[in-house]
Design a protein around this motif. Structure first.
Motif, mmCIF file in Angstrom:
data_model
loop_
_atom_site.group_PDB
_atom_site.id
_atom_site.type_symbol
_atom_site.label_atom_id
_atom_site.label_comp_id
_atom_site.label_asym_id
_atom_site.label_seq_id
_atom_site.Cartn_x
_atom_site.Cartn_y
_atom_site.Cartn_z
ATOM 1 N N GLY A 1 36.958 40.926 45.436
ATOM 2 C CA GLY A 1 36.426 42.256 45.204
ATOM 3 C C GLY A 1 35.946 42.962 46.440
ATOM 4 O O GLY A 1 35.679 44.154 46.409
ATOM 5 N N HIS A 2 35.808 42.252 47.565
ATOM 6 C CA HIS A 2 35.395 42.904 48.804
ATOM 7 C C HIS A 2 36.577 43.528 49.541
ATOM 8 O O HIS A 2 36.399 44.195 50.547
ATOM 9 C CB HIS A 2 34.707 41.890 49.717
ATOM 10 C CG HIS A 2 33.493 41.259 49.099
ATOM 11 N ND1 HIS A 2 32.396 41.993 48.721
ATOM 12 C CD2 HIS A 2 33.225 39.978 48.754
ATOM 13 C CE1 HIS A 2 31.486 41.183 48.181
ATOM 14 N NE2 HIS A 2 31.970 39.954 48.194
ATOM 15 N N CYS A 3 37.771 43.297 49.030
ATOM 16 C CA CYS A 3 38.967 43.755 49.725
ATOM 17 C C CYS A 3 40.115 43.826 48.716
ATOM 18 O O CYS A 3 40.071 43.167 47.663
ATOM 19 C CB CYS A 3 39.314 42.770 50.849
ATOM 20 S SG CYS A 3 40.597 43.318 51.995
ATOM 21 N N GLY A 4 41.120 44.646 49.014
ATOM 22 C CA GLY A 4 42.367 44.574 48.272
ATOM 23 C C GLY A 4 42.419 45.364 46.990
ATOM 24 O O GLY A 4 41.651 46.310 46.771
ATOM 25 N N LEU A 5 43.331 44.934 46.098
ATOM 26 C CA LEU A 5 43.686 45.673 44.895
ATOM 27 C C LEU A 5 43.512 44.844 43.627
ATOM 28 O O LEU A 5 44.038 45.221 42.584
ATOM 29 C CB LEU A 5 45.154 46.142 44.971
ATOM 30 C CG LEU A 5 45.634 46.819 46.245
ATOM 31 C CD1 LEU A 5 47.099 47.184 46.117
ATOM 32 C CD2 LEU A 5 44.816 48.046 46.524
#
Length: 492
Positions: free
Chosen positions: A416-420
Motif C-alpha cells: 500500500g505504500h507503492c504501486g497499484l
C-alpha cells in the motif's frame, strides 16, 4: 447442364455444392482451388486420377474457363497436380497413416521444460474491477500521445518503416538513461539501455544470455509468475526465496550449495507482498553475488508510484559496477499495449554481449519509440506520472477504508505504500482460489495470493486487489461483495 453430360471422370465431390458468388465470398478461383485441394487430401481423388478438362469443369460449375485454369495452375505450382500431354493428374502425395475415427489424436510433443509452466488465474478483461497490474487507462492523456505519434511519423517519414537499431532507437535509449539517473538513481549511459518488448522479453533475454540449462536461479516466493515462466523456459532449476517485511530472505547457508546463476528480485516494491528490501540486505546480496559470480535481475516494479515519502532508489545504483541487470517497463506508467520495456546492462557485460544482442534482436515499434522519447523529453511523461501518483494514492486510501468498513472476515493488509495493488492475507478457512473464482462471475478479478507461490504455505492464502483501473466509488460495493463471497467460501 444435365448430370448425364458431365464426364465420368468428374468427381461428384466437386459438384456437391455451387461455388458462392455473393460479395462476401472468397474469389471463385480460391474457392475452386480449396475444394479440389481438400478432395485430394482426404483421398476422394486418388494419386494418378485425371482431373476433368478445364472447359468441362467450367461448364459444370457455371464459372469461367479462366477461373478453372488459374486454379489448376496454382495446384500444379503447389505440387497437388501434375500437368501432362493428356491433361492434369493428381500427384502422389505422402500422407500420414489413417487412424480409427474413435481414437483421439495423440497430444503434440512439446519441450519437457514447459510442463513446469502452470496456468495462472483465468484471463479477465482489463475493465474487470480490482484486477491487479492494470493502470488507470481512462486517465491516460491520449490526445498528447496522439500528437507525439503524429510528430514522430511526420519527422521520420517512411525511413522509420525499415529496420532500426536492433538495441532500440538511440533517442529513446538516451531519454530513458537520463530519466533513470534522475528518478531512480540508476548509473548508466544510453548505450547500456536495451529496448525490449515489455519486461517479459527483458527477463527472457537475461535467461538466454546468461544461463545454461540446469543452472540454478533464485526467485521470490510468492513472486512474479512471469519471471518463473522465463526461467522454466530456460531449463533452470528454480529455488524459492521467502519474503518477510524487509524483503527477500537470503541466509548465509543458501550460498553454499550450489550458488545461483541468477537471482530475481523486486526490491523497491516486492510483487505481490509490497515489502521494500532494506539497504542492509541489498548490500549483502550484491556483495555475495560479486563473490559467487551471480547476476541479480532487479525488476523495478511499480517504483514510480510511491505514495508516502520519496521514492526508493534502485539497487543498481548502490554500488559501482554492481552485478545488477535492471529491468523496467512502460506498461504501468504508460499503458500495457504499448509493449515497450528496457534492460540496463552493466557496461562490461554489454561489451561481451553486443554481437549476440545485435543478432538476436531486430528492433521494431520505431514510431512508438520515437514518440515515447519525445513524450519523456517534453515533460509530458513526468507530468502524467505526477497525476497518476495522486490518483493512485487516493484510490489506495479509499480501498483501505472500504476494507475496514465492509470486509467482515479476519484479514491483514500488506503493501500500500507503492504501486497499484494491495495484498490481503486471509485465514486458510477462506480459500483464496474459491473466492477468486466466485468473484469473476460478478466481474471482479482479484488474484489468489497462493497462485504466486511455487511452494504455497498456509500463510500464502489471500487476495491481491488491484485499484489502478477501478474507480474509488466502486470500492464499497465491491468489498461488500467480496466479503459475502469469502463468508460463503468458508470451510467450517
Amino acid at each position: 447442364m444435365p448430370m448425364t453430360t458431365i464426364p465420368a471422370l468428374l468427381p461428384q465431390a466437386l459438384l456437391e455444392a455451387p461455388l458462392l458468388k455473393d460479395s462476401g465470398a472468397a474469389p471463385m478461383q480460391r474457392q475452386l482451388h480449396h475444394r479440389i485441394k481438400e478432395t485430394i487430401l482426404d483421398g476422394r481423388l486418388a494419386p494418378g486420377s485425371r482431373l476433368p478438362g478445364s472447359r468441362a469443369l467450367a461448364e459444370a460449375l457455371s464459372i469461367s474457363r479462366n477461373t478453372v485454369t488459374a486454379a489448376y495452375d496454382l495446384l500444379a505450382a503447389e505440387g497437388y497436380v501434375e500437368p501432362d500431354r493428356q491433361g492434369t493428374r493428381v500427384a502422389t502425395l505422402s500422407r500420414p497413416p489413417p487412424r480409427a475415427e474413435r481414437n483421439p489424436p495423440p497430444a503434440p510433443a512439446t519441450a519437457l521444460r514447459l510442463r513446469h509452466i502452470q496456468p495462472s488465474a483465468p484471463r479477465s478483461d482489463a475493465s474487470a474491477t480490482l484486477r491487479p497490474g492494470v493502470p488507470a487507462l481512462s486517465h491516460f492523456p491520449l490526445a498528447a500521445w496522439r500528437r507525439a505519434v503524429d510528430r514522430a511519423i511526420r519527422r521520420s517519414g517512411p525511413a522509420a518503416l525499415g529496420y532500426g537499431d536492433p538495441l532500440g532507437e538511440p533517442v529513446l535509449r538516451a531519454a530513458i538513461a537520463r530519466h533513470l539517473g534522475v528518478a531512480r538513481g540508476v548509473r548508466c549511459e544510453a548505450a547500456q539501455v536495451i529496448i525490449t518488448e515489455g519486461a517479459q522479453e527483458a527477463l527472457a533475454l537475461c535467461v538466454r544470455l546468461l544461463t545454461n540449462p540446469g543452472d540454478t536461479a533464485w526467485v521470490e516466493d510468492p513472486g512474479y509468475r512471469g519471471a518463473k515462466a522465463a526461467m522454466h523456459a530456460g531449463d533452470l532449476n528454480i529455488a524459492p526465496l521467502r519474503i518477510d517485511g524487509d524483503g527477500v530472505i537470503v541466509a548465509e547457508s543458501d550460498w553454499k550449495s550450489p550458488p545461483p546463476r541468477l537471482i530475481y528480485t523486486t526490491p523497491s516494491h516486492q510483487y505481490p507482498a509490497g515489502a521494500v528490501l532494506t539497504v542492509a540486505r541489498r548490500l549483502e546480496l550484491i556483495a555475495q553475488a560479486q563473490r559467487h559470480g551471480t547476476w541479480i535481475i532487479e525488476d523495478d516494479y511499480d517504483s514510480e508510484f510511491r505514495h508516502a515519502g520519496e521514492s526508493i532508489g534502485a539497487m543498481q545504483g548502490l554500488v559501482a559496477q554492481a552485478p545488477v541487470l535492471y529491468v523496467g517497463t512502460f506498461s504501468k506508467t504508460m499503458f500495457p499495449s504499448l509493449r515497450l520495456g528496457f534492460l540496463v546492462l552493466p557496461a562490461a557485460l554489454l561489451a561481451a554481449l553486443r554481437t549476440p544482442l545485435e543478432e538476436m534482436l531486430r528492433g521494431g515499434h520505431r514510431y512508438e519509440q520515437l514518440a515515447l522519447a519525445e513524450f519523456i523529453e517534453s515533460g509530458q511523461f513526468s507530468r502524467h506520472l505526477g497525476r497518476m501518483r495522486r490518483l493512485y494514492r487516493d484510490r489506495q486510501q479509499a480501498l483501505r477504508e472500504a476494507m475496514a468498513r465492509h470486509m467482515q472476515v479476519p484479514h491483514t493488509i500488506e503493501g500500500g505504500h507503492c504501486g497499484l495493488h494491495l495484498t490481503v492475507r486471509l485465514p486458510v478457512q477462506y480459500p483464496d482460489r474459491k473466492i477468486a473464482d466466485a468473484a469473476r462471475r460478478y466481474g471482479i478479478s482479484p488474484y489468489p495470493l497462493s497462485d504466486f507461490a511455487l511452494q504455497p504455505r498456509p500463510e500464502d492464502n489471500g487476495l491481491v486487489l488491484g485499484y489502478g483501473n477501478t474507480s474509488a466509488e466502486l470500492f464499497e460495493p465491491l468489498v461488500r461483495r467480496l466479503s459475502q463471497l469469502a463468508r460463503a467460501a468458508e470451510i467450517v
